[in-house]
Design a protein around this motif. Structure first.
Motif, short mmCIF file in Angstrom:
data_model
loop_
_atom_site.label_atom_id
_atom_site.label_comp_id
_atom_site.label_asym_id
_atom_site.label_seq_id
_atom_site.Cartn_x
_atom_site.Cartn_y
_atom_site.Cartn_z
N ARG A 42 23.46 9.37 33.97
CA ARG A 42 22.18 8.82 33.49
C ARG A 42 21.01 9.67 33.95
NH1 ARG A 42 22.52 3.24 35.68
NH2 ARG A 42 24.72 3.01 35.31
N ALA A 43 21.05 10.13 35.19
CA ALA A 43 19.96 10.96 35.71
C ALA A 43 19.88 12.28 34.95
CB ALA A 43 20.16 11.21 37.21
N SER A 44 21.01 12.89 34.69
CA SER A 44 20.99 14.16 33.96
C SER A 44 20.52 13.96 32.53
CB SER A 44 22.35 14.84 34.00
OG SER A 44 23.32 14.07 33.31
N GLN A 45 20.91 12.86 31.88
CA GLN A 45 20.43 12.58 30.53
C GLN A 45 18.92 12.38 30.51
OE1 GLN A 45 22.71 9.24 29.19
NE2 GLN A 45 24.56 10.46 28.82
N SER A 46 18.39 11.71 31.53
CA SER A 46 16.94 11.50 31.60
C SER A 46 16.21 12.82 31.77
CB SER A 46 16.60 10.56 32.76
OG SER A 46 17.14 9.30 32.53
N TRP A 50 13.63 14.42 29.13
CA TRP A 50 12.27 14.76 29.55
C TRP A 50 11.96 16.23 29.25
CZ3 TRP A 50 10.60 18.01 33.62
CH2 TRP A 50 9.23 17.96 33.87
N LEU A 51 12.91 17.12 29.50
CA LEU A 51 12.69 18.54 29.25
C LEU A 51 12.58 18.87 27.77
CD1 LEU A 51 15.10 20.16 31.87
CD2 LEU A 51 12.61 20.17 31.92
N THR A 52 13.32 18.18 26.93
CA THR A 52 13.34 18.52 25.51
C THR A 52 12.28 17.78 24.70
OG1 THR A 52 15.05 16.87 25.09
CG2 THR A 52 15.77 19.13 25.50
N PRO A 75 2.10 11.92 24.49
CA PRO A 75 2.21 12.06 25.95
C PRO A 75 1.26 13.09 26.54
CG PRO A 75 4.16 12.95 24.87
CD PRO A 75 3.31 12.34 23.80
N VAL A 76 0.74 14.00 25.72
CA VAL A 76 -0.19 15.01 26.21
C VAL A 76 -1.54 14.37 26.53
CG1 VAL A 76 -1.42 17.14 25.63
CG2 VAL A 76 0.99 16.88 25.02
#
Length: 99
Positions: A42-46, A50-52, A75-76
């Motif tokens: 779950r942490a890696s998916q988050s 977030w990065l993409t 979000p900007v």
């Protein structure tokens, strides 16, 4: 005559006791391997999400009363905007892209 002591029963009893200790590890809930794996997944998916999609606007359709509107969260600028028509949304998205 040779004297022979049968220690196999003693060995079996000790090995079963050791097997019981080794066979059933005592994990706390937080450190159980399957739960730890799920948590890391779950942490890696988050992080990947977030990065993409970090600066991409999030668009959804909502009903406000009887009217269907487009809801856009940027979000900007940390703003949420509502559009009555898809064309107005497209104009705003193009203007935002070229800023």
């Amino acid at each position: 005559m040779h004297s022979y002591t049968d220690n196999s029963n003693l060995f079996d009893a000790r090995s079963h006791g050791l097997g019981a200790l080794i066979g059933r590890p005592r994990y706390t809930t937080a450190y159980h391997p399957s739960q730890l794996g799920r948590l890391l997944s779950r942490a890696s998916q988050s992080v990947i999400h977030w990065l993409t999609t970090g600066s991409m606007p999030r668009v959804s359709k909502e009903m406000q009363g009887d009217t269907e509107v487009w809801k856009v969260h940027d979000p900007v600028s940390h703003c949420t905007r509502y559009f009555d028509h898809e064309d107005a949304l497209r104009v705003w998205m193009e203007a935002r892209y070229y800023q």
